[in-house]
Design an enzyme around this catalytic site. Structure first.
Site, PDB file in Angstrom:
ATOM      1  N   LYS A 219       0.704  -1.115  -0.035  1.00 26.67           N
ATOM      2  CA  LYS A 219      -0.174   0.055   0.269  1.00 26.67           C
ATOM      3  C   LYS A 219       0.877   1.359  -0.129  1.00 26.67           C
ATOM      4  O   LYS A 219       0.730   2.055  -0.692  1.00 26.67           O
ATOM      5  CB  LYS A 219      -0.918  -0.125   1.276  1.00 26.67           C
ATOM      6  CG  LYS A 219      -1.835   0.892   1.354  1.00 26.67           C
ATOM      7  CD  LYS A 219      -2.826   0.740   2.443  1.00 26.67           C
ATOM      8  CE  LYS A 219      -3.745   1.936   2.709  1.00 26.67           C
ATOM      9  NZ  LYS A 219      -4.681   1.716   3.749  1.00 26.67           N
ATOM     10  N   GLU A 225      10.532  -4.589   4.745  1.00 25.39           N
ATOM     11  CA  GLU A 225      10.529  -5.985   4.265  1.00 25.39           C
ATOM     12  C   GLU A 225      10.190  -6.359   2.830  1.00 25.39           C
ATOM     13  O   GLU A 225      11.080  -6.846   2.049  1.00 25.39           O
ATOM     14  CB  GLU A 225       9.683  -6.927   5.160  1.00 25.39           C
ATOM     15  CG  GLU A 225      10.060  -6.924   6.713  1.00 25.39           C
ATOM     16  CD  GLU A 225       9.269  -5.650   7.473  1.00 25.39           C
ATOM     17  OE1 GLU A 225       9.000  -4.677   6.639  1.00 25.39           O
ATOM     18  OE2 GLU A 225       9.109  -6.049   8.683  1.00 25.39           O
ATOM     19  N   GLY A 280      -5.164  -2.257   5.217  1.00 26.64           N
ATOM     20  CA  GLY A 280      -4.492  -3.212   4.723  1.00 26.64           C
ATOM     21  C   GLY A 280      -5.062  -4.565   4.847  1.00 26.64           C
ATOM     22  O   GLY A 280      -4.906  -5.554   3.839  1.00 26.64           O
ATOM     23  N   ARG A 281      -5.484  -4.859   6.205  1.00 31.13           N
ATOM     24  CA  ARG A 281      -6.101  -6.267   6.531  1.00 31.13           C
ATOM     25  C   ARG A 281      -7.415  -6.563   5.800  1.00 31.13           C
ATOM     26  O   ARG A 281      -8.043  -7.570   6.249  1.00 31.13           O
ATOM     27  CB  ARG A 281      -5.881  -6.627   7.991  1.00 31.13           C
ATOM     28  CG  ARG A 281      -6.495  -5.314   8.824  1.00 31.13           C
ATOM     29  CD  ARG A 281      -6.201  -5.322  10.245  1.00 31.13           C
ATOM     30  NE  ARG A 281      -6.837  -4.313  10.958  1.00 31.13           N
ATOM     31  CZ  ARG A 281      -6.390  -3.220  11.217  1.00 31.13           C
ATOM     32  NH1 ARG A 281      -5.165  -2.845  10.381  1.00 31.13           N
ATOM     33  NH2 ARG A 281      -6.793  -2.322  11.719  1.00 31.13           N
ATOM     34  N   GLU A 366      -5.372  -7.152  15.092  1.00 37.31           N
ATOM     35  CA  GLU A 366      -4.613  -5.895  14.750  1.00 37.31           C
ATOM     36  C   GLU A 366      -5.978  -4.688  14.719  1.00 37.31           C
ATOM     37  O   GLU A 366      -5.732  -3.566  14.876  1.00 37.31           O
ATOM     38  CB  GLU A 366      -4.243  -5.876  13.236  1.00 37.31           C
ATOM     39  CG  GLU A 366      -3.120  -4.705  12.964  1.00 37.31           C
ATOM     40  CD  GLU A 366      -2.442  -5.132  11.660  1.00 37.31           C
ATOM     41  OE1 GLU A 366      -1.429  -5.738  11.794  1.00 37.31           O
ATOM     42  OE2 GLU A 366      -2.773  -4.464  10.675  1.00 37.31           O
ATOM     43  N   HIS A 397      -5.078 -33.986  17.923  1.00 32.73           N
ATOM     44  CA  HIS A 397      -4.007 -34.924  18.317  1.00 32.73           C
ATOM     45  C   HIS A 397      -2.895 -33.986  19.123  1.00 32.73           C
ATOM     46  O   HIS A 397      -1.629 -34.277  19.210  1.00 32.73           O
ATOM     47  CB  HIS A 397      -3.463 -35.565  16.898  1.00 32.73           C
ATOM     48  CG  HIS A 397      -4.611 -36.609  16.539  1.00 32.73           C
ATOM     49  ND1 HIS A 397      -4.506 -37.778  16.701  1.00 32.73           N
ATOM     50  CD2 HIS A 397      -5.521 -36.187  15.621  1.00 32.73           C
ATOM     51  CE1 HIS A 397      -5.336 -38.427  16.380  1.00 32.73           C
ATOM     52  NE2 HIS A 397      -6.222 -37.374  15.574  1.00 32.73           N
ATOM     53  N   LYS A 520       7.478  -0.391  12.136  1.00 33.04           N
ATOM     54  CA  LYS A 520       8.294   0.023  11.118  1.00 33.04           C
ATOM     55  C   LYS A 520       9.561   1.095  11.601  1.00 33.04           C
ATOM     56  O   LYS A 520      10.593   1.226  11.068  1.00 33.04           O
ATOM     57  CB  LYS A 520       7.298   0.848  10.109  1.00 33.04           C
ATOM     58  CG  LYS A 520       6.418  -0.417   9.737  1.00 33.04           C
ATOM     59  CD  LYS A 520       5.536   0.167   8.365  1.00 33.04           C
ATOM     60  CE  LYS A 520       4.700  -1.260   7.863  1.00 33.04           C
ATOM     61  NZ  LYS A 520       3.642  -0.736   6.884  1.00 33.04           N
TER      62      LYS A 520
HETATM   63  C1  G6Q Z   1      -2.870  -3.917   7.833  1.00 30.21           C
HETATM   64  C2  G6Q Z   1      -1.657  -3.487   8.442  1.00 30.21           C
HETATM   65  C3  G6Q Z   1      -0.030  -4.022   7.813  1.00 30.21           C
HETATM   66  C4  G6Q Z   1       0.243  -3.516   6.597  1.00 30.21           C
HETATM   67  C5  G6Q Z   1       1.601  -4.087   6.323  1.00 30.21           C
HETATM   68  C6  G6Q Z   1       2.175  -3.895   4.837  1.00 30.21           C
HETATM   69  O1  G6Q Z   1      -3.897  -3.566   8.132  1.00 30.21           O
HETATM   70  O2  G6Q Z   1      -1.399  -2.029   8.085  1.00 30.21           O
HETATM   71  O3  G6Q Z   1      -0.211  -5.436   8.091  1.00 30.21           O
HETATM   72  O4  G6Q Z   1      -0.792  -4.071   5.502  1.00 30.21           O
HETATM   73  O5  G6Q Z   1       2.567  -3.430   7.012  1.00 30.21           O
HETATM   74  O6  G6Q Z   1       2.089  -2.414   4.577  1.00 30.21           O
HETATM   75  P1  G6Q Z   1       2.291  -2.039   3.090  1.00 30.21           P
HETATM   76  O7  G6Q Z   1       1.214  -2.713   2.352  1.00 30.21           O
HETATM   77  O8  G6Q Z   1       1.943  -0.659   3.187  1.00 30.21           O
HETATM   78  O9  G6Q Z   1       3.454  -2.671   2.693  1.00 30.21           O
END
Ligand code: G6Q
Length: 559
Positions: A219, A225, A280-281, A366, A397, A520
């Protein structure tokens, strides 16, 4: 703040409790219910299943194995009313900026708004651009799937690699896995998220740069990462292809940040856009779902959106008492805030749904793992549960011992499909039998008398108590006809709305994530210190010592 909260805040609430007026009635009701066994509730009411089950589309929810009566449900419904669930729900669908700490609307529902009714944000109907991007994703995916889109040497694309993390990874990964029976026969989809170099190295080892397409999903397009892995993939690709002009056929981006995408070297024509009102989620329905479209095709992706839309319509229009997400949310609140349950297990009896628990861990924790309410006050009641789980049959199990005989109350969701995903019908019958047996055993338990009887002549009096099962453990059972794209869309949207309702009841902003932002920042501060010339002294004694130990013991250098 809802009126109900205002009225009784500081007066009627007790520490650890919610403050809506009905909560004191619920607390009194809890005293009655605490000693009631579900076994007795079932014995006294043969229609319990009919009264506490609900079907929406192809999803049947049996919630009769919960520690509830009609009165419990009525009181919980009052709680939803007093917290203003209906009003907040309308505000979300209308595009109000309910994510107030980021000044954003919360509109994943617009991404799957198959009715196409206008959804207005800042004076603009967002539906034309939502539809346009779905169309573009479909066209692009079809080119790749049909073999029309070729790599730089003219070879067909055989492998797609999504590079992303968190919300830009977990959703598409879970859906691609869940819909494996619908996948393209010759196109494999891989996911790289971890900054542990083993993940990217191991994935690329078996791939050929000439036939690999990368989707850089981020996003912000700044996540360390993802960008580190994306740059590594770019170098890996260029090591063979040599010329940067070939990047165009092998790298596309999904982002809200077109400038950074261009700076990375991806042609903006190959960028699939989404918007800040998609969390994002909650983004698998957006262009973040590009890997899904590549895996299963545009039609199936649309079916996924339609399933979610059907659940959205149900959530928006069904009365609270017959509203599946509302019921699930209230049951969760009942255990979380009244019985003091700390966690909630997600137990899919389905190999293809094995990533659902991890997906819901993020979606739920989250969103509602917050201790400050919408007005910025520290709350004095429990909020989001610890969500965890694994495929149920394997869990039997492993960790089910604690569910049955441990000291903790762990409400659980059992999920299974009626149609088997393969032609191994005997396997499926065994799976279903276990699914049913476990929910029954959790509810009924096994009394001392039953244990003695079942032990028969070999019964050893000394250990009888070890073999007694108290029962009375709550569970929800979901029976889905088949894990189709449509059914999966319904299921995921169901949980999204459950999370929404709980967030309203706890008076939280479920749509920000300040911990992620903090994480971050923190790592960026420590990163240069790992190879500093002088010992590090700017942290606490533990962190300093660990950094300095790493500096002494690690003899590698960053690339
Ligand atoms: C989701 C969070 C988080 C995010 C990641 C990746 O709701 O905000 O999991 O999706 O940190 O972020 P980017 O898509 O900006 O790389």
């Amino acid at each position: 703040m809802s009126l109900a909260v205002q009225e009784c805040h500081g007066g009627m609430g007790e520490p650890g409790s919610l403050h809506q007026p009905v909560c004191s009635v619920l607390r009194a009701h809890l005293e009655k219910m605490a000693s009631v066994h579900m076994r007795d509730l079932f014995e006294s009411d043969p229609n319990r299943f009919e009264r506490f089950s609900l079907q929406v589309g192809e999803v049947l929810l049996d919630y009769s194995k919960n520690r509830i009566t009609d009165e419990t449900m009525q009181l919980l419904m009052r709680l939803a009313e007093e917290a203003g669930v209906a009003g907040w729900r309308e505000r979300m669908f209308a595009g109000d900026k309910i994510n107030h700490t980021e000044n954003r609307a919360v509109l994943h529902v617009a991404l799957r708004n198959r009715s196409n009714r206008p959804v207005v944000v800042d004076g603009e109907d967002v539906m034309p651009k939502v539809n346009a991007i779905i169309e573009r994703m479909g066209v692009f995916a079809e080119q790749v799937r049909s073999g029309q889109w070729r790599g730089y040497t003219g070879e067909r694309i055989t492998d797609v690699v999504n590079i992303g993390i968190g919300g830009s990874d977990l959703g598409p990964q879970m859906v691609v896995q869940a819909l494996k029976p619908y996948r393209h026969p010759r196109l494999k989809v891989h996911f790289i998220s971890n900054i542990d170099g083993a993940h990217v190295k191991e994935t690329l080892e078996s791939l050929n740069p000439e036939t690999t397409l990368f989707i850089v999903s981020s996003k912000t397009f700044t996540t360390q990462e993802t960008m580190t892995n994306a740059h590594f993939a770019r170098s890996w690709f260029l090591a063979q292809s040599q010329e940067t002009k070939h990047i165009a056929q092998h790298f596309v981006a999904v982002s809200t940040n077109s400038e950074s995408v261009a700076a990375f070297g991806i042609d903006p024509a190959h960028m699939f856009e989404f918007w800040d009102w998609v969390g994002g989620r909650y983004s698998l329905w957006s262009a973040i779902g590009l890997s899904i479209v590549l895996a299963v095709g545009a039609e199936r992706f649309i079916e996924l959106l339609e399933g979610a839309h059907d659940m959205d319509e149900h959530f928006r229009h069904a009365p609270l008492a017959q509203n599946m997400p509302v019921i699930l949310a209230l049951l969760g609140v009942w255990y979380n805030n009244f019985f003091g349950a700390e966690s909630h297990a997600i137990l899919p009896y389905d190999h293809y749904l094995r990533s659902l628990p991890a997906y819901l861990e993020q979606a739920d924790m989250e969103s509602n793992g917050k201790s400050v309410d919408r007005e910025g006050r520290v709350v004095d009641y429990a909020t989001g549960s610890i969500i965890w789980g694994a495929t149920g049959i394997n869990g039997q199990h492993a960790f089910y011992q604690l569910l049955h005989q441990g000291t903790k109350m762990i409400p659980a969701d059992f999920i299974v499909s009626i149609d088997p995903p393969t032609d191994l019908h005997k396997h499926h019958d065994i799976l279903i039998a276990n699914f049913l047996a476990q929910t029954e055993a959790l509810m009924r338990g096994r009394t001392r008398e039953e244990t003695v009887r079942e032990s028969g002549a070999s019964g050893n009096g000394q250990f009888i108590q070890h073999k007694v099962f108290e029962g009375n453990h709550p569970s929800n059972a979901f029976l889905v006809q088949k894990i189709t794209p449509h059914a999966l869309g319904m299921l995921v949207a169901l949980y999204e709305h459950k999370i929404f309702v709980q967030g309203v009841i706890w008076n939280l902003n479920s749509y920000d994530q300040w911990e992620v932002e903090l994480g971050k920042q923190l790592a960026s501060r420590i990163l240069p210190e790992l190879h500093a010339d002088l010992p590090v002294a700017s942290h606490d004694a533990s962190t300093n010592a660990l950094i300095n130990y790493y500096r002494r013991m690690n003899h590698t250098h960053p690339d």
